[in-house]
Design an enzyme around this catalytic site. Structure first.
Site, PDB file in Angstrom:
ATOM      1  N   TYR A 269     102.730 -31.355  75.377  1.00  0.00           N
ATOM      2  CA  TYR A 269     103.214 -30.393  74.380  1.00  0.00           C
ATOM      3  C   TYR A 269     102.738 -30.805  72.988  1.00  0.00           C
ATOM      4  O   TYR A 269     102.236 -29.979  72.214  1.00  0.00           O
ATOM      5  CB  TYR A 269     104.746 -30.332  74.440  1.00  0.00           C
TER       6      TYR A 269
ATOM      7  N   SER B 184     104.508 -26.102  65.865  1.00  0.00           N
ATOM      8  CA  SER B 184     105.728 -26.877  66.153  1.00  0.00           C
ATOM      9  C   SER B 184     105.827 -28.031  65.167  1.00  0.00           C
ATOM     10  O   SER B 184     104.835 -28.393  64.521  1.00  0.00           O
ATOM     11  CB  SER B 184     105.635 -27.414  67.584  1.00  0.00           C
TER      12      SER B 184
HETATM   13  P1  NAP Z   1     111.615 -19.715  75.167  1.00  0.00           P
HETATM   14  O1  NAP Z   1     112.887 -18.976  74.903  1.00  0.00           O
HETATM   15  O2  NAP Z   1     111.515 -20.603  76.358  1.00  0.00           O
HETATM   16  O3  NAP Z   1     110.411 -18.688  75.103  1.00  0.00           O
HETATM   17  C1  NAP Z   1     109.130 -19.011  75.572  1.00  0.00           C
HETATM   18  C2  NAP Z   1     108.387 -17.719  75.807  1.00  0.00           C
HETATM   19  O4  NAP Z   1     107.069 -18.021  76.287  1.00  0.00           O
HETATM   20  C3  NAP Z   1     109.076 -16.869  76.878  1.00  0.00           C
HETATM   21  O5  NAP Z   1     108.919 -15.525  76.576  1.00  0.00           O
HETATM   22  C4  NAP Z   1     108.271 -17.239  78.102  1.00  0.00           C
HETATM   23  O6  NAP Z   1     108.329 -16.291  79.122  1.00  0.00           O
HETATM   24  C5  NAP Z   1     106.881 -17.310  77.501  1.00  0.00           C
HETATM   25  N1  NAP Z   1     105.983 -17.966  78.423  1.00  0.00           N
HETATM   26  C6  NAP Z   1     106.018 -19.241  78.853  1.00  0.00           C
HETATM   27  N2  NAP Z   1     105.052 -19.448  79.765  1.00  0.00           N
HETATM   28  C7  NAP Z   1     104.391 -18.265  79.912  1.00  0.00           C
HETATM   29  C8  NAP Z   1     103.307 -17.818  80.707  1.00  0.00           C
HETATM   30  N3  NAP Z   1     102.701 -18.639  81.574  1.00  0.00           N
HETATM   31  N4  NAP Z   1     102.893 -16.546  80.590  1.00  0.00           N
HETATM   32  C9  NAP Z   1     103.504 -15.703  79.731  1.00  0.00           C
HETATM   33  N5  NAP Z   1     104.546 -16.050  78.956  1.00  0.00           N
HETATM   34  C10 NAP Z   1     104.983 -17.327  79.056  1.00  0.00           C
HETATM   35  O7  NAP Z   1     111.360 -20.704  73.960  1.00  0.00           O
HETATM   36  P2  NAP Z   1     111.126 -20.457  72.395  1.00  0.00           P
HETATM   37  O8  NAP Z   1     111.739 -21.630  71.732  1.00  0.00           O
HETATM   38  O9  NAP Z   1     111.486 -19.096  71.978  1.00  0.00           O
HETATM   39  O10 NAP Z   1     109.545 -20.666  72.344  1.00  0.00           O
HETATM   40  C11 NAP Z   1     108.647 -19.753  71.732  1.00  0.00           C
HETATM   41  C12 NAP Z   1     107.519 -20.532  71.083  1.00  0.00           C
HETATM   42  O11 NAP Z   1     108.060 -21.326  70.025  1.00  0.00           O
HETATM   43  C13 NAP Z   1     106.807 -21.507  72.014  1.00  0.00           C
HETATM   44  O12 NAP Z   1     105.430 -21.517  71.737  1.00  0.00           O
HETATM   45  C14 NAP Z   1     107.429 -22.845  71.644  1.00  0.00           C
HETATM   46  O13 NAP Z   1     106.598 -23.927  71.944  1.00  0.00           O
HETATM   47  C15 NAP Z   1     107.598 -22.648  70.153  1.00  0.00           C
HETATM   48  N6  NAP Z   1     108.519 -23.557  69.485  1.00  0.00           N
HETATM   49  C16 NAP Z   1     109.854 -23.558  69.775  1.00  0.00           C
HETATM   50  C17 NAP Z   1     110.689 -24.427  69.082  1.00  0.00           C
HETATM   51  C18 NAP Z   1     112.163 -24.493  69.312  1.00  0.00           C
HETATM   52  O14 NAP Z   1     112.822 -25.345  68.728  1.00  0.00           O
HETATM   53  N7  NAP Z   1     112.748 -23.635  70.128  1.00  0.00           N
HETATM   54  C19 NAP Z   1     110.175 -25.267  68.115  1.00  0.00           C
HETATM   55  C20 NAP Z   1     108.817 -25.237  67.860  1.00  0.00           C
HETATM   56  C21 NAP Z   1     107.995 -24.367  68.538  1.00  0.00           C
HETATM   57  P3  NAP Z   1     109.365 -16.493  80.356  1.00  0.00           P
HETATM   58  O15 NAP Z   1     110.721 -16.123  79.819  1.00  0.00           O
HETATM   59  O16 NAP Z   1     108.856 -15.571  81.387  1.00  0.00           O
HETATM   60  O17 NAP Z   1     109.302 -17.938  80.741  1.00  0.00           O
END
Ligand code: NAP
Length: 252
Positions: A157, A144
C-alpha cells in the site's frame, strides 16, 4: 456566465469506487457542485446514484473490476457514451492488505499494486488521451498519508500510494501545458471500511487520535471540498500538487 470558480455545471465526472466511503462522498460533492456522474466499480453504486439524482444531476453506473487494467478503456468509453464527454476523472478505487513485511505474499503485493497503481495509471492514460484532444480536463488521484510516510505492515500500500504521488507529478509535467490538470488528494485518517481494522484496534486508534491536531478521525465528507476544488476552474493553475486533507496530521 458563471462567476463561481467552483461551479461544475455542465461538467461530466468519472469517479471510481464510488459505492462507499471517500468515493461516495466525492461523487456527491461533485454532483452538488453541478456535475453529472459516471460511477465505475465492482460493486454497483446504487445508493450513490440515488443521491446524485436527488441532487438533480444525471448518473450512469459502469461495472468494472479494477484489479486489472483490462477494463479501463471500456470504462472511459462508457462514461463518454453516457454523457458525450469527460471533463473530470477521480481515481479513488483502492485496496489495502495488511501483513508483516517478512511474510507479505506475492498475491497481496500484486492485488494492491495492480488496483492502486496500475489501473490508476491506465485510467489516467485513457482519460488523458481524450482530455488532451479536448484541450482541457481535470484528473484527481487519491493518494494517502503513506505517499509521505512509511506506515506499518502495509508495504504494498505504501509503495502504491508513494508511486501515485510521483505519477501525479510526472503526468502533470507532461500534460499541464495541454490544459489537463493532474493533482492528488492525500486523505488523512478517514473513518471508512479501509480503516476499520485500525479503528477497532484500541491501541492504534488511541495513538492515531493523539497525533491528529483536529482531535478526530476525518469523515468521508471532509474530502469533498478538496475534490471540487481540484475538479473546478478554481484550480486551473494548480498542477502536480498533493493536497493533504488530514486534520493537521502531517503538520505534527
Ligand atoms: P473503502 O470504503 O474500502 O472504499 C474503497 C473503494 O475502492 C470501494 O468502492 C471499493 O469497491 C473500491 N475498490 C477496491 N478494489 C476494487 C477493484 N478491484 N475494482 C473496483 N473497485 C475497487 O475505503 P475508502 O477509505 O473510502 O478508500 C477510498 C480511497 O481512499 C482508496 O484509494 C484508499 O486507499 C484511499 N485512502 C483512504 C484513507 C482512509 O483513511 N480511509 C486514507 C488515505 C487514502 P468495493 O466496495 O467493491 O470493494
Amino acid at each position: 456566465m458563471t462567476t463561481n470558480p467552483f461551479d461544475l455545471s455542465g461538467k461530466v465526472a468519472l469517479v471510481t469506487g464510488a459505492n462507499t466511503g471517500i468515493g461516495q462522498a466525492i461523487a456527491l460533492a461533485l454532483a452538488a457542485a453541478g456535475a453529472d456522474l459516471a460511477l465505475a466499480g465492482r460493486t454497483a453504486a446504487a445508493e450513490t446514484a440515488d443521491g446524485v439524482r436527488e441532487l438533480g444531476r444525471r448518473v450512469a453506473i459502469i461495472a468494472a473490476d479494477l484489479s486489472s487494467a483490462e477494463p479501463v478503456g471500456e470504462v472511459v468509453d462508457a462514461a463518454v457514451a453516457a454523457f458525450g464527454t469527460l471533463d473530470i476523472l477521480v481515481n479513488n478505487a483502492g485496496t489495502i492488505r495488511r501483513a508483516d513485511a517478512v511474510a507479505y505474499s506475492e498475491a497481496d503485493w500484486d492485488a494492491v499494486i495492480d488496483t492502486n497503481l496500475k489501473s490508476l495509471f491506465f485510467l489516467c492514460q485513457a482519460a488523458g488521451r481524450r482530455m488532451i484532444a479536448d484541450g482541457r480536463g481535470k484528473i484527481v488521484n487519491i493518494a494517502s498519508m503513506l505517499s509521505f510516510q512509511g506506515g506499518i505492515r502495509v508495504p504494498a500500500y505504501t509503495a502504491s500510494k508513494s508511486a501515485v504521488a510521483g505519477l501525479t507529478r510526472a503526468l502533470a509535467n507532461e500534460w499541464a501545458a495541454k490544459g489537463v490538470n493532474v493533482n492528488a488528494i492525500a486523505p488523512g485518517y478517514i473513518a471508512t471500511n479501509n480503516t476499520a481494522a485500525l479503528q477497532a484496534d484500541e491501541t492504534r486508534n488511541r495513538q492515531i487520535l493523539e497525533r491528529i491536531p483536529a482531535s478526530r478521525w476525518g469523515a468521508p465528507g471532509d474530502i469533498g471540498g478538496a475534490a471540487v476544488f481540484l475538479a473546478s476552474a478554481a484550480s486551473d493553475y494548480v498542477n502536480g500538487h498533493i493536497l493533504a486533507v488530514d486534520g493537521g496530521w502531517l503538520a505534527r
